[in-house]
Structure formats: structure tokens, C-alpha cells
Design a protein around this motif. Structure first.
Motif, mmCIF file in Angstrom:
data_model
loop_
_atom_site.group_PDB
_atom_site.id
_atom_site.type_symbol
_atom_site.label_atom_id
_atom_site.label_comp_id
_atom_site.label_asym_id
_atom_site.label_seq_id
_atom_site.Cartn_x
_atom_site.Cartn_y
_atom_site.Cartn_z
ATOM 1 N N GLU A 31 0.843 -1.189 0.000
ATOM 2 C CA GLU A 31 0.000 0.000 0.000
ATOM 3 C C GLU A 31 0.884 1.246 0.000
ATOM 4 O O GLU A 31 1.863 1.308 0.750
ATOM 5 C CB GLU A 31 -0.874 0.046 1.257
ATOM 6 N N PRO A 32 0.551 2.245 -0.821
ATOM 7 C CA PRO A 32 1.294 3.516 -0.751
ATOM 8 C C PRO A 32 1.182 4.093 0.658
ATOM 9 O O PRO A 32 0.123 3.998 1.278
ATOM 10 C CB PRO A 32 0.583 4.407 -1.763
ATOM 11 N N LEU A 33 2.260 4.678 1.159
ATOM 12 C CA LEU A 33 2.240 5.221 2.515
ATOM 13 C C LEU A 33 2.427 6.733 2.525
ATOM 14 O O LEU A 33 1.586 7.464 3.033
ATOM 15 C CB LEU A 33 3.323 4.547 3.364
ATOM 16 N N THR A 34 3.522 7.224 1.962
ATOM 17 C CA THR A 34 3.807 8.652 2.008
ATOM 18 C C THR A 34 4.894 9.005 1.004
ATOM 19 O O THR A 34 5.503 8.113 0.402
ATOM 20 C CB THR A 34 4.231 9.082 3.435
ATOM 21 N N ILE A 35 5.128 10.291 0.868
ATOM 22 C CA ILE A 35 6.224 10.790 0.044
ATOM 23 C C ILE A 35 7.078 11.707 0.913
ATOM 24 O O ILE A 35 6.559 12.622 1.548
ATOM 25 C CB ILE A 35 5.701 11.566 -1.182
ATOM 26 N N ILE A 36 8.363 11.432 0.951
ATOM 27 C CA ILE A 36 9.302 12.263 1.697
ATOM 28 C C ILE A 36 9.887 13.282 0.731
ATOM 29 O O ILE A 36 10.430 12.911 -0.307
ATOM 30 C CB ILE A 36 10.405 11.404 2.329
ATOM 31 N N SER A 37 9.756 14.559 1.092
ATOM 32 C CA SER A 37 10.211 15.638 0.207
ATOM 33 C C SER A 37 11.180 16.600 0.889
ATOM 34 O O SER A 37 11.279 17.751 0.491
ATOM 35 C CB SER A 37 9.006 16.438 -0.297
ATOM 36 N N ALA A 38 11.880 16.163 1.893
ATOM 37 C CA ALA A 38 12.797 17.047 2.621
ATOM 38 C C ALA A 38 13.875 17.579 1.681
ATOM 39 O O ALA A 38 14.307 16.900 0.756
ATOM 40 C CB ALA A 38 13.428 16.299 3.789
ATOM 41 N N ALA A 39 14.311 18.792 1.944
ATOM 42 C CA ALA A 39 15.265 19.472 1.061
ATOM 43 C C ALA A 39 16.689 18.944 1.173
ATOM 44 O O ALA A 39 17.445 18.993 0.208
ATOM 45 C CB ALA A 39 15.250 20.970 1.355
ATOM 46 N N THR A 40 17.056 18.412 2.332
ATOM 47 C CA THR A 40 18.431 17.947 2.535
ATOM 48 C C THR A 40 18.460 16.445 2.795
ATOM 49 O O THR A 40 17.447 15.845 3.185
ATOM 50 C CB THR A 40 19.081 18.652 3.744
ATOM 51 N N ASN A 41 19.625 15.861 2.626
ATOM 52 C CA ASN A 41 19.797 14.447 2.910
ATOM 53 C C ASN A 41 19.526 14.159 4.392
ATOM 54 O O ASN A 41 18.876 13.176 4.731
ATOM 55 C CB ASN A 41 21.204 14.005 2.513
ATOM 56 N N ASP A 42 20.014 15.047 5.269
ATOM 57 C CA ASP A 42 19.754 14.875 6.708
ATOM 58 C C ASP A 42 18.256 14.931 6.999
ATOM 59 O O ASP A 42 17.750 14.166 7.822
ATOM 60 C CB ASP A 42 20.488 15.943 7.520
ATOM 61 N N GLY A 43 17.558 15.839 6.321
ATOM 62 C CA GLY A 43 16.110 15.947 6.502
ATOM 63 C C GLY A 43 15.394 14.695 6.044
ATOM 64 O O GLY A 43 14.449 14.228 6.693
ATOM 65 N N LYS A 44 15.845 14.145 4.922
ATOM 66 C CA LYS A 44 15.238 12.905 4.418
ATOM 67 C C LYS A 44 15.446 11.766 5.414
ATOM 68 O O LYS A 44 14.510 11.026 5.723
ATOM 69 C CB LYS A 44 15.831 12.535 3.054
ATOM 70 N N PHE A 45 16.673 11.649 5.939
ATOM 71 C CA PHE A 45 16.923 10.561 6.889
ATOM 72 C C PHE A 45 16.222 10.786 8.224
ATOM 73 O O PHE A 45 15.870 9.825 8.901
ATOM 74 C CB PHE A 45 18.423 10.296 7.039
ATOM 75 N N ALA A 46 15.977 12.024 8.601
ATOM 76 C CA ALA A 46 15.188 12.286 9.808
ATOM 77 C C ALA A 46 13.757 11.783 9.617
ATOM 78 O O ALA A 46 13.172 11.163 10.516
ATOM 79 C CB ALA A 46 15.198 13.780 10.136
ATOM 80 N N GLU A 47 13.184 12.048 8.437
ATOM 81 C CA GLU A 47 11.829 11.556 8.129
ATOM 82 C C GLU A 47 11.812 10.030 8.055
ATOM 83 O O GLU A 47 10.887 9.385 8.542
ATOM 84 C CB GLU A 47 11.319 12.162 6.823
ATOM 85 N N LEU A 48 12.825 9.461 7.421
ATOM 86 C CA LEU A 48 12.918 8.001 7.345
ATOM 87 C C LEU A 48 13.011 7.389 8.739
ATOM 88 O O LEU A 48 12.393 6.359 9.020
ATOM 89 C CB LEU A 48 14.139 7.594 6.514
ATOM 90 N N SER A 49 13.769 8.025 9.609
ATOM 91 C CA SER A 49 13.915 7.539 10.976
ATOM 92 C C SER A 49 12.565 7.479 11.692
ATOM 93 O O SER A 49 12.262 6.505 12.387
ATOM 94 C CB SER A 49 14.894 8.433 11.737
#
Length: 131
Positions: A31-49
Motif C-alpha cells: 500500500e502507498p504510505l507517504t512521500i518524503i520531500s525534505a530538502a536535505t539528505n539529513d532531513g530525508k533521513f530524519a523523516e525516514l527515521s
């Protein structure tokens, strides 16, 4: 990997966005869950975390893009690096799944953000291949 039991998160990695899908080894439906659109790599990994903490996956699946003939290109290597980072940062097993034809399936939805749907197709492909 078939002996794993629990939640699986799948990722359609892109430079601007990361599509995320969820499924579990019992139902074997993505099932689709979400889309991560953070501007920085650190931001993306914070959302992934946050997602990994909330869903507690037993496995991560990452779509691996290649040319139609299977040859690698720049995004192939970036997705491999992303997969290694997921595995290293979160101590989770990670599997790469060929995603060559997921974008063709989703072209009908042009104009919409489809990254989470692409991730769901990648995860469903994983489930179908591991039956």
C-alpha cells in the motif's frame, strides 16, 4: 529472506522525493504510505527515521532503476548507496528490486505525485517474486 515475518517498508528513491510504501509478510499486499520531500539528505533521513520507528519494519525494499537492457546508470548507483545507508543507519536488512517497468505502469497518472505508488509497485513485485 522468506523466513522474515512482519512489516516491510519499500522505497522509490529519487533526488527530490522518496516514495514510501508499506506491507506485511502475512497479507503480502503493498500500500502507498507517504512521500518524503525534505530538502536535505539529513532531513530525508530524519523523516525516514520517524517512519522506521513508527512501523518497526523487518526488511526494507529499495527499487533499483536500470536501463531497459539492465545496464546501470547514475541513479542505479545512487539507489545502491541509499540502500546501503538504510542498512547501515538502521541495522535493517535491505533488498534491491528491479524497478525498470514501474514508471511505465504509472505514466497514466502523470502530473500527480506518484512516488508512493511506485514504491507500492516495487514492494508488490518483491512479494510476488518471493512466493
Amino acid at each position: 529472506m522468506s523466513e522474515l515475518s512482519g512489516t516491510i517498508l519499500a522505497f522509490d528513491f529519487g533526488l527530490k522525493r522518496i516514495g514510501v510504501a508499506v506491507g506485511n509478510t502475512l497479507l503480502r499486499q503493498a500500500e502507498p504510505l507517504t512521500i518524503i520531500s525534505a530538502a536535505t539528505n539529513d532531513g530525508k533521513f530524519a523523516e525516514l527515521s520517524k517512519l522506521i520507528l513508527a512501523w518497526q519494519p523487518v526488511l526494507c525494499v529499495v527499487g533499483l532503476p536500470t536501463h531497459p537492457d539492465g545496464a546501470s546508470h547514475e541513479m542505479t548507483q545512487r539507489c545502491q548507496r541509499f540502500s546501503h545507508q538504510l542498512q547501515g543507519r538502521f541495522s535493517l536488512p535491505t533488498v534491491l528490486v528491479d524497478e525498470r517497468y514501474t514508471s511505465a505502469v504509472l505514466h497514466a497518472k502523470r502530473g500527480e505525485r506518484i512516488d508512493d505508488h511506485a514504491a507500492a509497485l516495487i514492494l508488490q513485485q518483491y512479494f510476488d517474486q518471493t512466493r
